[in-house]
Design a protein around this motif. Sequence first.
Motif, PDB file in Angstrom:
ATOM      1  N   LEU A  11       1.000  -1.191  -0.068  1.00 14.81           N
ATOM      2  CA  LEU A  11       0.100  -0.063  -0.040  1.00 14.81           C
ATOM      3  C   LEU A  11       0.975   1.354   0.076  1.00 14.81           C
ATOM      4  O   LEU A  11       1.954   1.272   0.795  1.00 14.81           O
ATOM      5  N   ARG A  38      -0.788  -6.230 -15.193  1.00 15.74           N
ATOM      6  CA  ARG A  38      -1.388  -6.145 -14.395  1.00 15.74           C
ATOM      7  C   ARG A  38      -2.924  -6.329 -14.540  1.00 15.74           C
ATOM      8  O   ARG A  38      -3.166  -6.286 -15.702  1.00 15.74           O
ATOM      9  N   ALA A  40      -6.370  -4.944 -13.038  1.00 17.18           N
ATOM     10  CA  ALA A  40      -7.139  -4.199 -11.913  1.00 17.18           C
ATOM     11  C   ALA A  40      -8.792  -4.938 -11.731  1.00 17.18           C
ATOM     12  O   ALA A  40      -9.062  -5.579 -12.670  1.00 17.18           O
ATOM     13  N   PRO A  87      -3.541   6.498  -8.264  1.00 12.57           N
ATOM     14  CA  PRO A  87      -4.647   5.407  -7.711  1.00 12.57           C
ATOM     15  C   PRO A  87      -5.118   4.434  -8.891  1.00 12.57           C
ATOM     16  O   PRO A  87      -5.323   3.301  -8.751  1.00 12.57           O
ATOM     17  N   ASP A  89      -3.156   3.021 -11.075  1.00 11.86           N
ATOM     18  CA  ASP A  89      -2.258   1.947 -11.144  1.00 11.86           C
ATOM     19  C   ASP A  89      -2.610   0.783 -10.110  1.00 11.86           C
ATOM     20  O   ASP A  89      -1.799  -0.304 -10.225  1.00 11.86           O
ATOM     21  N   THR A  90      -3.521   0.903  -9.047  1.00 14.42           N
ATOM     22  CA  THR A  90      -3.884  -0.347  -8.230  1.00 14.42           C
ATOM     23  C   THR A  90      -4.513  -1.478  -9.043  1.00 14.42           C
ATOM     24  O   THR A  90      -4.988  -1.321  -9.919  1.00 14.42           O
ATOM     25  N   THR A 112      -1.532  -1.238  -4.228  1.00 12.24           N
ATOM     26  CA  THR A 112      -2.750  -0.405  -3.800  1.00 12.24           C
ATOM     27  C   THR A 112      -2.433   0.949  -3.675  1.00 12.24           C
ATOM     28  O   THR A 112      -1.451   1.112  -2.819  1.00 12.24           O
ATOM     29  N   VAL A 113      -2.806   1.932  -4.348  1.00 11.66           N
ATOM     30  CA  VAL A 113      -2.462   3.186  -4.498  1.00 11.66           C
ATOM     31  C   VAL A 113      -3.460   4.016  -3.999  1.00 11.66           C
ATOM     32  O   VAL A 113      -4.503   4.185  -4.640  1.00 11.66           O
ATOM     33  N   SER A 114      -3.438   4.641  -2.599  1.00  6.60           N
ATOM     34  CA  SER A 114      -4.466   5.569  -2.252  1.00  6.60           C
ATOM     35  C   SER A 114      -4.234   6.724  -2.306  1.00  6.60           C
ATOM     36  O   SER A 114      -3.338   7.473  -2.741  1.00  6.60           O
TER      37      SER A 114
END
Length: 115
Positions: A11, A38, A40, A87, A89-90, A112-114
């Motif tokens: 994260l 990746r 998502a 975000p 990129d999550t 996880t990108v917040s």
Amino acid sequence: QVQLVESGGGLVQAGGSLRLSCAVSRSIFSINTMGWYRQAPGKQRELVAAITSGGNINYVDSVKGRFTISRDNAKNTVDLQMNSLKPEDTAVYFCNAERLRMHYWGKGTLVTVSS
């Protein structure tokens, strides 16, 4: 056979950085192309970056200038340095190896990108 094990997910806040690493069970000299993909939630898996045995590299447009793929021939690892994370990129990031027309996959690592 090629076994791949990813590490380095986690994260992070938007704007931050992460470095993913893929450990390869055999010499990466024997592998035509190493890549990071990746997936998502609710989306198809997409190629993020790839590097060939000849050193050719390509990136999906959305990560150009932010992500860097590299390989360490001595350690048999392929890394993905991710900077200025967003975000969007999550996703679960997967390492892929293409050898003798066969594709091999790792189990993935969650990023996880917040916001």
